[in-house]
Scaffold this motif. Structure first.
Motif, mmCIF file in Angstrom:
data_model
loop_
_atom_site.group_PDB
_atom_site.id
_atom_site.type_symbol
_atom_site.label_atom_id
_atom_site.label_comp_id
_atom_site.label_asym_id
_atom_site.label_seq_id
_atom_site.Cartn_x
_atom_site.Cartn_y
_atom_site.Cartn_z
ATOM 1 N N GLN A 183 80.191 -94.031 17.948
ATOM 2 C CA GLN A 183 81.305 -94.299 17.049
ATOM 3 C C GLN A 183 81.131 -95.613 16.295
ATOM 4 O OE1 GLN A 183 85.201 -93.620 18.732
ATOM 5 N NE2 GLN A 183 84.537 -91.776 19.801
ATOM 6 N N LEU A 184 80.477 -96.596 16.895
ATOM 7 C CA LEU A 184 80.208 -97.837 16.176
ATOM 8 C C LEU A 184 79.282 -97.585 14.990
ATOM 9 C CD1 LEU A 184 79.758 -100.435 19.068
ATOM 10 C CD2 LEU A 184 81.706 -100.191 17.525
ATOM 11 N N ALA A 185 78.258 -96.760 15.203
ATOM 12 C CA ALA A 185 77.338 -96.444 14.108
ATOM 13 C C ALA A 185 78.043 -95.680 13.004
ATOM 14 C CB ALA A 185 76.145 -95.635 14.633
ATOM 15 N N LEU A 207 70.347 -92.299 5.540
ATOM 16 C CA LEU A 207 70.631 -93.452 6.393
ATOM 17 C C LEU A 207 70.228 -93.183 7.836
ATOM 18 C CD1 LEU A 207 74.138 -94.253 4.894
ATOM 19 C CD2 LEU A 207 72.107 -95.699 4.680
ATOM 20 N N ARG A 208 70.481 -91.966 8.324
ATOM 21 C CA ARG A 208 70.106 -91.623 9.697
ATOM 22 C C ARG A 208 68.581 -91.615 9.854
ATOM 23 N NH1 ARG A 208 73.224 -87.846 10.031
ATOM 24 N NH2 ARG A 208 74.857 -88.860 11.240
ATOM 25 N N ARG A 209 67.884 -91.089 8.863
ATOM 26 C CA ARG A 209 66.414 -91.070 8.920
ATOM 27 C C ARG A 209 65.862 -92.488 8.967
ATOM 28 N NH1 ARG A 209 65.811 -88.576 4.658
ATOM 29 N NH2 ARG A 209 65.167 -90.211 3.203
ATOM 30 N N TRP A 210 66.411 -93.366 8.148
ATOM 31 C CA TRP A 210 65.928 -94.744 8.126
ATOM 32 C C TRP A 210 66.230 -95.469 9.433
ATOM 33 C CZ3 TRP A 210 68.508 -95.263 2.703
ATOM 34 C CH2 TRP A 210 67.654 -94.697 1.743
ATOM 35 N N GLU A 211 67.407 -95.187 10.000
ATOM 36 C CA GLU A 211 67.730 -95.826 11.283
ATOM 37 C C GLU A 211 66.788 -95.339 12.374
ATOM 38 O OE1 GLU A 211 71.510 -96.676 14.261
ATOM 39 O OE2 GLU A 211 71.338 -94.743 13.263
ATOM 40 N N GLN A 212 66.505 -94.047 12.398
ATOM 41 C CA GLN A 212 65.604 -93.497 13.404
ATOM 42 C C GLN A 212 64.187 -94.035 13.257
ATOM 43 O OE1 GLN A 212 66.194 -89.300 12.734
ATOM 44 N NE2 GLN A 212 68.002 -89.198 14.047
ATOM 45 N N GLN A 213 63.809 -94.377 12.027
ATOM 46 C CA GLN A 213 62.489 -94.950 11.773
ATOM 47 C C GLN A 213 62.441 -96.450 12.040
ATOM 48 O OE1 GLN A 213 61.967 -93.798 7.661
ATOM 49 N NE2 GLN A 213 61.099 -91.793 8.181
ATOM 50 N N GLY A 214 63.550 -97.042 12.412
ATOM 51 C CA GLY A 214 63.603 -98.471 12.675
ATOM 52 C C GLY A 214 63.681 -99.322 11.421
ATOM 53 N N LEU A 215 64.010 -98.719 10.284
ATOM 54 C CA LEU A 215 64.073 -99.444 9.019
ATOM 55 C C LEU A 215 65.474 -99.941 8.690
ATOM 56 C CD1 LEU A 215 61.871 -96.998 6.886
ATOM 57 C CD2 LEU A 215 61.162 -99.137 7.971
ATOM 58 N N LEU A 216 66.465 -99.504 9.448
ATOM 59 C CA LEU A 216 67.853 -99.830 9.145
ATOM 60 C C LEU A 216 68.570 -100.166 10.443
ATOM 61 C CD1 LEU A 216 70.075 -99.838 6.910
ATOM 62 C CD2 LEU A 216 70.522 -97.451 7.505
ATOM 63 N N VAL A 217 69.209 -101.326 10.477
ATOM 64 C CA VAL A 217 69.969 -101.744 11.655
ATOM 65 C C VAL A 217 71.412 -102.021 11.243
ATOM 66 C CG1 VAL A 217 67.929 -102.741 12.753
ATOM 67 C CG2 VAL A 217 69.412 -104.196 11.360
ATOM 68 N N HIS A 218 72.285 -102.029 12.218
ATOM 69 C CA HIS A 218 73.684 -102.357 11.944
ATOM 70 C C HIS A 218 74.205 -103.272 13.042
ATOM 71 C CE1 HIS A 218 75.139 -99.420 15.024
ATOM 72 N NE2 HIS A 218 74.113 -98.697 14.624
ATOM 73 N N ARG A 219 75.145 -104.107 12.646
ATOM 74 C CA ARG A 219 75.834 -104.987 13.585
ATOM 75 C C ARG A 219 77.330 -104.881 13.363
ATOM 76 N NH1 ARG A 219 73.755 -111.094 14.061
ATOM 77 N NH2 ARG A 219 75.754 -111.122 15.161
#
Length: 339
Positions: A121-123, A291-303
C-alpha cells in the motif's frame, strides 16, 4: 458494523496561510452505512498532497472547494469492510478520495479504483497512483528528455519530483534537483539517484544553476513556481521544454507573481505547458506498467514520510509547506491487513 465510530477532520473556517488548529475540528460520528451501490472502506493511509490545501480556499478549480462543515478532502487507500456494490468485495483494497477520516463510502465511479496487482500500500500511494502518473505523463509527454540533455526538477525530494527526476535519468538525461536544505539535497542524490542538487536555501539559485547546468536547461519540471521558476527560465537552453506541474510556493498566499524571465521562452524558442494527469485517465495502466517495470529493474525507488493517526493530518499537510517530508507524505490511519 453499526457500532463503528468514524473520526473525521472537518473544515470550520477558511485558512489564511498554514492551516491553524481552529480552522478544522476533529469530530466523532457513527461510521456511515453503505446504501445500494455503495461500499464502506476502512482507510489505512491518507495521502497528503499540496492540492489538498488549495481545496480549502473558496475558489474554483478542477474540483470544487471543500465547504465549511465538510470533511477535508484528500486521496487515500483502504480496505472494503462492507459492500452493497457488485464492483467491490469485502477485503478489496481501493484508492479513493477518502478525505481526512477513518471510514469512507465509495461507489463504482471514477473516484474509486480497485488495487489488483499491487499489495504494497505504501508503493501504491507513492508511485502506483496519481503521484506516479503525474510524474510519468508530465515528464514523458511534455518534458520528453533525451540522452545527454540536462533536466532540472524543483521540489526534487518530494513525492512527484523524486519520481519525475528518476524517469528523466532512465531516459538517459543528466538530472539536477532543487530542494531545501543539505539533508534533502543529500536524499535527492544518494536515495533518488540525481546527478546533482541545488539547495535553494543556501543562497543564489541563479548562480548555482549556472555552475551545475553550464550548457543550460533542456527540460524543467516545475513544482513550485515563484522565484525558482524565474531562475530556471533564465537558464533555458534552446528549444527547452518547461513542464508546469505545481505552484506550491503560492498555494498558501493565493498570489501568483508572473516570472520576469518569461521573455527567455521567446528568446530560446522554448515551450511551457501545464497539464493535469487526470486528463490521461485512460492511460494510467500504461503509466503504472512502466513504473512497475522500472521498480522491478531497480531503476526507480520511493520513500515515504509517515505520521500516525487521523489527528496528525493537519500537521502533516502544513509540513508539506515547511519542508518536513522526503518522498510521499502520508498519514497512517489504520493497520493494513494486506501489506
Amino acid at each position: 458494523m453499526s457500532d463503528l465510530t468514524n473520526r473525521q477532520i472537518v473544515l470550520r473556517r477558511r485558512p489564511q496561510g498554514l492551516v491553524d488548529p481552529a480552522d478544522t475540528e476533529l469530530v466523532v460520528t457513527p461510521a456511515p452505512r453503505p446504501a445500494d451501490g455503495e461500499a464502506l472502506v476502512r482507510v489505512t493511509y491518507v495521502g497528503i498532497d499540496a492540492a489538498a490545501r488549495t481545496w480549502l480556499n473558496d475558489q474554483p478549480g478542477y474540483l470544487p472547494p471543500v465547504q465549511l462543515g465538510e470533511v477535508v478532502r484528500a486521496a487515500g487507500i483502504g480496505e472494503v469492510v462492507e459492500s452493497r456494490c457488485e464492483a467491490y468485495a469485502v477485503g478489496d483494497v481501493v484508492t479513493t478520495l477518502c478525505g481526512f477520516q477513518e471510514y469512507a463510502i465509495v461507489r463504482d465511479d471514477v473516484f474509486c479504483t480497485p488495487v489488483t496487482d499491487e499489495v504494497d500500500q505504501l508503493a501504491v500511494m507513492s508511485i502506483y497512483g496519481p503521484t506516479g502518473a503525474t510524474a510519468y505523463f508530465g515528464m514523458n509527454d511534455i518534458g520528453r528528455p533525451a540522452p545527454g540533455e540536462t533536466v532540472v526538477v524543483s521540489a526534487a525530494a518530494g513525492a512527484t519530483g523524486s519520481v519525475a527526476g528518476q524517469i528523466a535519468k532512465i531516459a538517459g538525461a543528466r538530472v539536477v534537483g532543487i530542494a531545501g536544505g543539505p539533508d534533502k539535497c543529500r536524499a535527492v542524490v544518494e536515495d533518488f539517484g540525481f546527478d546533482d542538487c541545488v539547495d535553494y536555501r543556501a543562497g543564489n539559485v541563479p548562480a548555482a544553476l549556472r555552475e551545475k547546468c553550464p550548457r543550460g536547461v533542456n527540460v524543467y519540471f516545475d513544482n513550485v513556481g515563484g522565484p525558482i521558476l524565474d531562475a530556471v527560465l533564465g537558464r533555458l537552453a534552446p528549444k527547452a521544454r518547461v513542464v508546469l506541474c505545481g505552484v506550491i510556493s503560492s498555494y498558501l498566499t493565493g498570489e501568483h507573481p508572473g516570472p520576469a524571465n518569461y521573455v527567455n521562452i521567446l528568446a530560446k524558442t522554448a515551450t511551457m505547458q501545464g497539464f493535469n494527469a487526470l486528463d490521461e485517465w485512460g492511460r494510467f495502466d500504461e503509466a503504472f506498467a512502466a513504473l512497475r517495470r522500472w521498480e522491478q529493474q531497480g531503476l526507480l525507488v520511493h520513500r515515504e514520510t509517515v505520521s500516525d493517526g487521523i489527528e496528525s493530518c493537519v500537521d502533516a499537510l502544513n509540513g508539506l509547506f515547511t519542508g518536513a517530508n522526503v518522498g510521499k507524505m502520508l498519514v497512517k490511519v489504520g493497520e493494513p491487513t494486506r501489506v
